[in-house]
Enzyme design. Structure first.
Site, mmCIF file in Angstrom:
data_model
loop_
_atom_site.group_PDB
_atom_site.id
_atom_site.type_symbol
_atom_site.label_atom_id
_atom_site.label_comp_id
_atom_site.label_asym_id
_atom_site.label_seq_id
_atom_site.Cartn_x
_atom_site.Cartn_y
_atom_site.Cartn_z
ATOM 1 N N HIS A 178 29.928 40.440 39.665
ATOM 2 C CA HIS A 178 31.138 40.282 40.931
ATOM 3 C C HIS A 178 31.449 41.211 40.947
ATOM 4 O O HIS A 178 32.210 41.845 39.806
ATOM 5 C CB HIS A 178 31.434 38.862 40.349
ATOM 6 C CG HIS A 178 32.219 38.781 41.417
ATOM 7 N ND1 HIS A 178 32.842 38.403 42.339
ATOM 8 C CD2 HIS A 178 33.664 38.909 40.837
ATOM 9 C CE1 HIS A 178 33.789 38.701 43.525
ATOM 10 N NE2 HIS A 178 34.603 38.291 42.161
ATOM 11 N N CYS B 245 34.898 32.862 43.667
ATOM 12 C CA CYS B 245 34.140 34.549 43.441
ATOM 13 C C CYS B 245 32.825 33.691 42.603
ATOM 14 O O CYS B 245 32.475 34.127 42.257
ATOM 15 C CB CYS B 245 34.578 34.922 42.576
ATOM 16 S SG CYS B 245 36.493 36.087 43.310
ATOM 17 N N ASN C 123 36.222 43.497 46.559
ATOM 18 C CA ASN C 123 35.651 41.610 46.255
ATOM 19 C C ASN C 123 35.769 41.474 47.496
ATOM 20 O O ASN C 123 36.699 39.976 48.240
ATOM 21 C CB ASN C 123 37.135 41.498 45.268
ATOM 22 C CG ASN C 123 36.973 40.581 44.768
ATOM 23 O OD1 ASN C 123 36.032 39.472 45.283
ATOM 24 N ND2 ASN C 123 37.375 39.278 43.349
#
Ligand code: COA
Length: 319
Positions: free
Chosen positions: A246, A113, A276
């Site tokens: 993020h 990520c 996500n």
């Protein structure tokens, strides 16, 4: 001073959008649980023919168009992904071929990520060192293909997509990347990982996560690294126009902003629509806010992300 300036941004999403209600037809979950715990309402899921490289290529084309330059002017492609089309070659080379660039430097970065932040620092360093002039920096993922669709604690959280920026090295600009800070702590592998790989199981494996522990680490690490990146640029949270975080969980975004005393209105939130998307989430959020007119030239941005490893990082950018 030579700096990397963002000439343009782009993004791409799979055609199919899946609501929480649709998910709850096949997974033991509910719209209410997902919205309350995560803020997620929709995610896009790649269909047949849509892969990490096709999404990355579409995002790159959009970024090149926004930058007003031809693909042939690109001499570096750094692509962050944990879900490459093939174990090798690098997905960056598939994008290079699809864009028709006969020769450039092209490779992938694996930091899950936080991959886009890692890719930005690598590209920025190469540009400032004179090893590249115009770079495509891409975050692209098809996490839907490594999810365990029987595991409701993880499969509701992720989506697919891609985002890209075009960076250009310029001498003495007012804007550009002002600072970047990266970290890794490999002791936390067991909290967020994939239970497979070419050298262990010879399978791609599935995402496994201890959500509560990840949450705890995320808030502390993200607030700290944003403070470090701002200090490195000689700035404070009071100077920030937009945080581009993020997009893992709306509660992490709120808690991190609170820790830095940042107004929630300054945080770009797309987790409700994209879920996500791992390495794609920061450039997807950036492109969304550039295209809807919130982020304007001259604004001060802080980009931040944390992911498996753990890895985490932040970048301060004058857009
Ligand atoms: N639908 C309904 N119930 C669910 C569910 C789902 N999709 N997923 C888990 N549950 C249940 C659990 O089984 C548990 O039930 P129990 O109490 O009967 O055992 C209950 O909800 C609470 O689970 P828990 O995991 O403790 O919830 P939580 O409040 O920690 O929220 C996350 C879970 C994943 C949303 C949260 O921990 C989180 O966001 N963590 C960070 C994850 C992240 O951002 N990762 C990516 C970083 S890159």
């Amino acid at each position: 001073m030579r700096r990397s300036v963002i000439l343009g941004t782009g993004s791409a999403l799979p055609a199919r959008r899946v609501s929480n209600a649709e998910l709850s037809e096949t997974v033991d979950t509910s719209d209410e649980w997902i919205v309350e715990r995560t803020g997620i309402r929709f995610r896009h899921i790649a269909g047949e023919g849509e892969t990490t490289s096709t999404l990355a290529t579409d995002a790159a084309r959009a970024a090149l168009a926004a930058a007003g330059i031809d693909a042939g002017a690109i001499d570096l492609i750094v692509l962050a992904t944990a879900t490459p089309d093939q174990t090798f070659p690098a997905t960056a080379t598939l994008v290079q071929a699809a864009l028709g660039i006969p020769d450039c430097v092209a490779f992938d970065v694996a930091a899950v990520c936080s991959g886009f932040l890692y890719a930005v620092q690598v590209a920025d360093s190469m540009i400032r060192a004179g090893a590249a002039n115009r770079a495509l920096v891409i975050g692209a993922e098809t996490f839907s293909r490594i999810l365990d669709w029987q595991d409701r604690a993880t499969c509701v959280l992720f989506g697919d997509g891609a985002g890209a920026i075009v960076l250009e090295g310029q001498a003495g600009p007012e804007n550009g990347i002002l600072s970047t800070r990266l970290h890794a702590d490999g002791r936390h592998n067991g909290l967020l990982y994939v239970d497979g790989g070419p050298s262990t199981t010879q399978t791609v494996g599935h995402v496994r996560m201890k959500g509560r522990e990840v949450f705890r680490h995320a808030v502390v690490n993200l607030a700290t690294v944003m403070g470090e990146a701002l200090a490195a640029a000689g700035l404070t949270a009071a100077d920030v126009d937009w945080v581009v975080p993020h997009q893992a969980n709306a509660r992490i975004l709120d808690a991190t902003a609170r820790k830095l005393d940042l107004a929630p209105e300054k945080v770009i939130v797309t987790v409700d629509r994209h879920a996500n998307t791992s390495a794609a989430s920061v450039p997807l959020a950036l492109d969304t806010a550039v295209r809807d007119g919130r982020i304007q030239r001259g604004d001060l941005l802080v980009l931040e992300a944390m992911g498996g490893g753990f890895t985490w990082g932040a970048a301060v950018v004058r857009y």
